[in-house]
Design a protein around this motif. Structure first.
Motif, PDB file in Angstrom:
ATOM      1  N   ARG A 406       0.776  -1.213  -0.031  1.00 55.06           N
ATOM      2  CA  ARG A 406      -0.024   0.022  -0.012  1.00 55.06           C
ATOM      3  C   ARG A 406       0.878   1.283  -0.176  1.00 55.06           C
ATOM      4  N   THR A 407       1.937   1.319   0.641  1.00 53.85           N
ATOM      5  CA  THR A 407       2.891   2.387   0.607  1.00 53.85           C
ATOM      6  C   THR A 407       3.194   2.942  -0.734  1.00 53.85           C
ATOM      7  N   ALA A 408       3.668   1.632  -1.200  1.00 48.95           N
ATOM      8  CA  ALA A 408       4.139   2.058  -2.708  1.00 48.95           C
ATOM      9  C   ALA A 408       3.173   2.729  -3.640  1.00 48.95           C
ATOM     10  N   VAL A 409       1.809   2.005  -3.346  1.00 49.54           N
ATOM     11  CA  VAL A 409       0.741   2.443  -4.414  1.00 49.54           C
ATOM     12  C   VAL A 409       0.554   4.012  -4.138  1.00 49.54           C
ATOM     13  N   ALA A 410       0.452   4.222  -2.833  1.00 49.06           N
ATOM     14  CA  ALA A 410       0.318   5.859  -2.164  1.00 49.06           C
ATOM     15  C   ALA A 410       1.504   6.703  -2.583  1.00 49.06           C
ATOM     16  N   ALA A 411       2.408   6.150  -2.820  1.00 48.42           N
ATOM     17  CA  ALA A 411       3.632   7.178  -3.408  1.00 48.42           C
ATOM     18  C   ALA A 411       3.616   7.159  -4.704  1.00 48.42           C
ATOM     19  N   LEU A 412       3.045   6.345  -5.279  1.00 46.13           N
ATOM     20  CA  LEU A 412       3.098   6.455  -6.823  1.00 46.13           C
ATOM     21  C   LEU A 412       1.671   7.046  -7.382  1.00 46.13           C
ATOM     22  N   THR A 413       0.641   7.136  -6.474  1.00 44.89           N
ATOM     23  CA  THR A 413      -0.669   7.848  -7.074  1.00 44.89           C
ATOM     24  C   THR A 413      -1.220   8.789  -6.007  1.00 44.89           C
ATOM     25  N   GLY A 414      -0.520   8.947  -4.943  1.00 42.29           N
ATOM     26  CA  GLY A 414      -1.022   9.978  -3.978  1.00 42.29           C
ATOM     27  C   GLY A 414      -2.367   9.587  -3.412  1.00 42.29           C
ATOM     28  N   GLN A 415      -2.799   8.410  -3.408  1.00 41.54           N
ATOM     29  CA  GLN A 415      -3.982   7.968  -3.025  1.00 41.54           C
ATOM     30  C   GLN A 415      -3.780   6.520  -2.122  1.00 41.54           C
ATOM     31  N   THR A 416      -4.812   6.276  -1.268  1.00 46.41           N
ATOM     32  CA  THR A 416      -4.539   4.967  -0.451  1.00 46.41           C
ATOM     33  C   THR A 416      -5.783   4.124  -0.575  1.00 46.41           C
ATOM     34  N   PRO A 417      -5.989   3.735  -1.582  1.00 46.84           N
ATOM     35  CA  PRO A 417      -7.055   2.805  -1.956  1.00 46.84           C
ATOM     36  C   PRO A 417      -6.779   1.107  -1.531  1.00 46.84           C
ATOM     37  N   LYS A 418      -7.731   0.512  -1.157  1.00 47.20           N
ATOM     38  CA  LYS A 418      -7.420  -1.050  -0.689  1.00 47.20           C
ATOM     39  C   LYS A 418      -6.722  -1.681  -1.792  1.00 47.20           C
ATOM     40  N   LEU A 419      -5.603  -2.298  -1.499  1.00 43.77           N
ATOM     41  CA  LEU A 419      -4.798  -3.216  -2.049  1.00 43.77           C
ATOM     42  C   LEU A 419      -5.286  -4.086  -2.772  1.00 43.77           C
ATOM     43  N   ALA A 420      -6.426  -4.817  -2.037  1.00 44.40           N
ATOM     44  CA  ALA A 420      -7.475  -5.899  -2.754  1.00 44.40           C
ATOM     45  C   ALA A 420      -8.001  -5.309  -4.169  1.00 44.40           C
ATOM     46  N   ASP A 421      -8.421  -3.878  -4.013  1.00 41.94           N
ATOM     47  CA  ASP A 421      -9.199  -3.605  -5.333  1.00 41.94           C
ATOM     48  C   ASP A 421      -8.361  -3.341  -6.515  1.00 41.94           C
ATOM     49  N   LEU A 422      -7.231  -3.033  -6.266  1.00 34.74           N
ATOM     50  CA  LEU A 422      -6.265  -2.969  -7.252  1.00 34.74           C
ATOM     51  C   LEU A 422      -5.373  -4.095  -7.919  1.00 34.74           C
ATOM     52  N   ARG A 423      -5.307  -5.168  -6.952  1.00 37.48           N
ATOM     53  CA  ARG A 423      -4.371  -6.160  -7.533  1.00 37.48           C
ATOM     54  C   ARG A 423      -5.049  -7.081  -8.505  1.00 37.48           C
ATOM     55  N   GLY A 424      -4.306  -7.491  -9.382  1.00 33.08           N
ATOM     56  CA  GLY A 424      -4.922  -8.450 -10.526  1.00 33.08           C
ATOM     57  C   GLY A 424      -5.195  -7.826 -11.858  1.00 33.08           C
ATOM     58  N   ARG A 425      -4.999  -6.539 -11.931  1.00 30.74           N
ATOM     59  CA  ARG A 425      -5.235  -5.493 -13.122  1.00 30.74           C
ATOM     60  C   ARG A 425      -4.435  -4.609 -13.105  1.00 30.74           C
ATOM     61  N   VAL A 426      -3.991  -4.230 -14.501  1.00 29.09           N
ATOM     62  CA  VAL A 426      -3.122  -3.355 -15.007  1.00 29.09           C
ATOM     63  C   VAL A 426      -3.609  -1.817 -14.902  1.00 29.09           C
ATOM     64  N   HIS A 427      -3.136  -0.996 -14.475  1.00 23.86           N
ATOM     65  CA  HIS A 427      -3.569   0.436 -14.140  1.00 23.86           C
ATOM     66  C   HIS A 427      -2.677   1.456 -14.951  1.00 23.86           C
ATOM     67  N   ALA A 428      -3.538   2.230 -15.376  1.00 19.68           N
ATOM     68  CA  ALA A 428      -2.578   3.551 -16.288  1.00 19.68           C
ATOM     69  C   ALA A 428      -2.296   4.431 -15.121  1.00 19.68           C
ATOM     70  N   LEU A 429      -0.947   4.767 -15.064  1.00 18.98           N
ATOM     71  CA  LEU A 429      -0.193   5.559 -14.016  1.00 18.98           C
ATOM     72  C   LEU A 429      -0.132   7.011 -14.749  1.00 18.98           C
ATOM     73  N   ASP A 430       0.792   6.801 -15.868  1.00 18.55           N
ATOM     74  CA  ASP A 430       0.990   8.194 -16.607  1.00 18.55           C
ATOM     75  C   ASP A 430       0.768   8.086 -18.051  1.00 18.55           C
ATOM     76  N   PRO A 431       0.501   8.863 -18.921  1.00 18.25           N
ATOM     77  CA  PRO A 431       0.547   8.442 -20.368  1.00 18.25           C
ATOM     78  C   PRO A 431       1.844   7.737 -20.962  1.00 18.25           C
ATOM     79  N   GLY A 432       1.565   6.469 -21.405  1.00 20.03           N
ATOM     80  CA  GLY A 432       2.532   5.551 -21.779  1.00 20.03           C
ATOM     81  C   GLY A 432       3.168   4.642 -20.731  1.00 20.03           C
ATOM     82  N   ARG A 433       2.641   4.696 -19.357  1.00 19.01           N
ATOM     83  CA  ARG A 433       3.054   4.079 -18.382  1.00 19.01           C
ATOM     84  C   ARG A 433       1.862   3.355 -17.639  1.00 19.01           C
ATOM     85  N   ALA A 434       2.061   2.116 -17.210  1.00 19.10           N
ATOM     86  CA  ALA A 434       1.178   1.322 -16.328  1.00 19.10           C
ATOM     87  C   ALA A 434       1.917   0.916 -15.191  1.00 19.10           C
ATOM     88  N   MET A 435       0.894   0.517 -14.323  1.00 17.23           N
ATOM     89  CA  MET A 435       1.361  -0.040 -12.886  1.00 17.23           C
ATOM     90  C   MET A 435       0.424  -1.097 -12.562  1.00 17.23           C
TER      91      MET A 435
END
Length: 475
Positions: A406-435
């Motif tokens: 979660r700390t890594a997710v917060a540092a990259l996105t500025g948000q603190t969602p539940k890790l289970a809600d993000l896990r298992g999917r690819v998310h857009a981080l910046d234009p041309g970059r995914a997480m």
């Protein structure tokens, strides 16, 4: 028709005993006339209850009934008895949010809870003389809408346990003497209260009032006018509202004035964002050696910066260095690093081809004897270190970032969602970059159950394999 005369206005146990006897006697809700009286519990002699099991109701109904019984609606006893009778054949009645009785009961419950909240917020104590050597004494007057004095009295007993006090209302009173809390349903006359400290309180209230943040509708919703009569500060409210525009204008005028001389010295001591070094990643790493952006540098052995190729398609972001990382100055070289290396190999990923770093660059720990026990960084520490992480991303330009924890997710996105809600999917981080988000390897080490550890380790391997597949497909 059975007439039930209750001695108390809001005694749940009294109503419960009467309702249980009626229900066991087979008395239908429409055959009961509930009244409040001092003439005894039953209007006519009640027959002994038949030999039968006690009615069963869910705990949630008991909680609901304890609140509803405090409402001033004369029909509340009939409503609750009707509901308890229905619950014997409709055990899931309370889950029907559209049922008429449920809606009515929830409405009464909400009103009682709101009235109790207002009582805790708007009771104002005034000090009264006390014998020498005795505890200080205070008296307050409040006008509740419902029979909430006994319900709310324990709050005041906990909050003001160091003094003797009495709260008087038209619907009863409560008092604390020493450690003894007493309540009564007898209406109390309004006392003539005065306190020399009222003037001090008004001065304080007038000075903390911020006209720039005034929202009249919100204030009226939280402090309805019906409570103003017993609030000493209420006399100031019309004056403060009327003068708010002029005070805001005066505050704006002050902004244009030159700041005092000491402000410049304070500003000079504030941390300055370092400039991005011209030497690229090597210069950034050298600059981070002397980072003092947050207090974590005071106890850590050294800054643990990221490592890997200057142009890596894959970036791995963890939480913070551990004990071994702090000593060696390299990320992921301790027990969690071994788990991470095994997972990278299992997924067919080459660690040396990835850039590996942490959201926070200094080791945060608690010293227990000779051991340094890991402590999670707080939001402020993560925010301070985001500057370094953002510069690493700008210089490395990864195609995919794997956020571990979660700390890594917060540092990259500025948000603190539940890790289970993000896990298992690819998310857009910046234009041309995914997480891709996954757990931190240290989480696997903390699992005590071997079977659970095996399942979670397999999922961790799958997450890294998904990163491998995404990079392969992206080309």
């Amino acid at each position: 028709m059975r007439t039930i005369r209750l001695r108390h206005a809001a005694d749940f146990a009294e109503w419960r005993d009467a309702a249980r006897t009626l229900l066991l006697g087979g008395v239908a809700p429409h055959e009961v006339d509930w009244r409040q009286s001092e003439e005894g519990l039953f209007g006519e002699e009640a027959p002994p209850p038949p030999v039968a099991p006690s009615p069963r109701v869910p705990p949630s109904f008991l909680e609901l009934a304890r609140a509803v019984i405090c409402h001033g609606d004369p029909a509340r006893h009939e409503l609750l008895y009707r509901m308890i009778a229905r619950l014997q054949v409709e055990p899931h009645l309370l889950s029907d949010a559209m049922d008429r009785d449920v809606v009515a009961a929830r409405r009464l419950e909400k009103a009682v809870r709101r009235d109790a909240h207002k009582m805790t917020a708007f009771v104002r104590f005034r000090e009264t003389p006390a014998p020498e050597g005795a505890r200080r004494r205070f008296v307050a007057w409040f006008e509740p809408e419902h029979h909430i004095v006994a319900r709310t009295a324990p709050f005041f007993a906990r909050r003001f346990a160091d003094m003797d006090w009495m709260i008087l209302t038209p619907r009863g009173s409560a008092s604390l003497t020493g450690e003894t809390l007493r309540t009564s349903e007898e209406p109390a006359p309004k006392p003539d209260l005065s306190d020399p400290t009222d003037a001090l309180w008004l001065t304080y209230y007038r000075n903390i009032f911020n006209p720039a943040r005034l929202k009249v509708k919100a204030m009226m919703a939280e402090m309805p006018k019906k409570y103003w009569a017993n609030l000493p500060e209420a006399a100031l409210i019309p004056e403060l509202i009327a003068g708010a525009p002029a005070r805001v204008a005066a505050m704006a005028e002050q902004i244009l004035r030159e700041a005092p001389a000491f402000h410049a010295r304070l500003q000079a001591r504030a941390p300055v964002e370092p400039e991005l070094p011209s030497q690229g990643l090597a210069g950034l790493r050298e600059q981070a050696r002397n980072c003092t952006r947050c207090p974590l540098h005071c106890q850590a052995t050294q800054t643990v910066f990221g490592e890997g190729p200057d142009q890596a398609k894959l970036m791995i972001v963890g939480e913070q260095p551990g004990d071994q990382e702090d000593l060696q100055g390299r990320p992921f070289v301790g027990p969690a690093g071994q788990v991470f290396d095994d997972a990278m190999r299992a997924a067919g990923l080459d660690r040396s081809a990835a850039y590996v770093t942490n959201a926070v660059k200094h080791f945060k720990y608690e010293l227990r004897g000779k051991r340094r026990i890991h402590q999670s960084p707080d939001a402020g520490e993560v925010e301070h270190c985001r500057w370094w992480l953002n510069q690493e991303i700008q210089l490395i330009q990864p195609r995919l970032v794997v956020a571990m924890g979660r700390t890594a997710v917060a540092a990259l996105t500025g948000q603190t969602p539940k890790l289970a809600d993000l896990r298992g999917r690819v998310h857009a981080l910046d234009p041309g970059r995914a997480m891709i988000a996954t757990v931190h390897p240290s989480y696997l080490l903390r699992l005590p159950d071997a079977a659970a550890r095996g399942r979670e380790t397999a999922r961790f391997h799958e997450d890294l394999a998904a990163a491998r597949d995404w990079l392969s497909a992206a080309g």
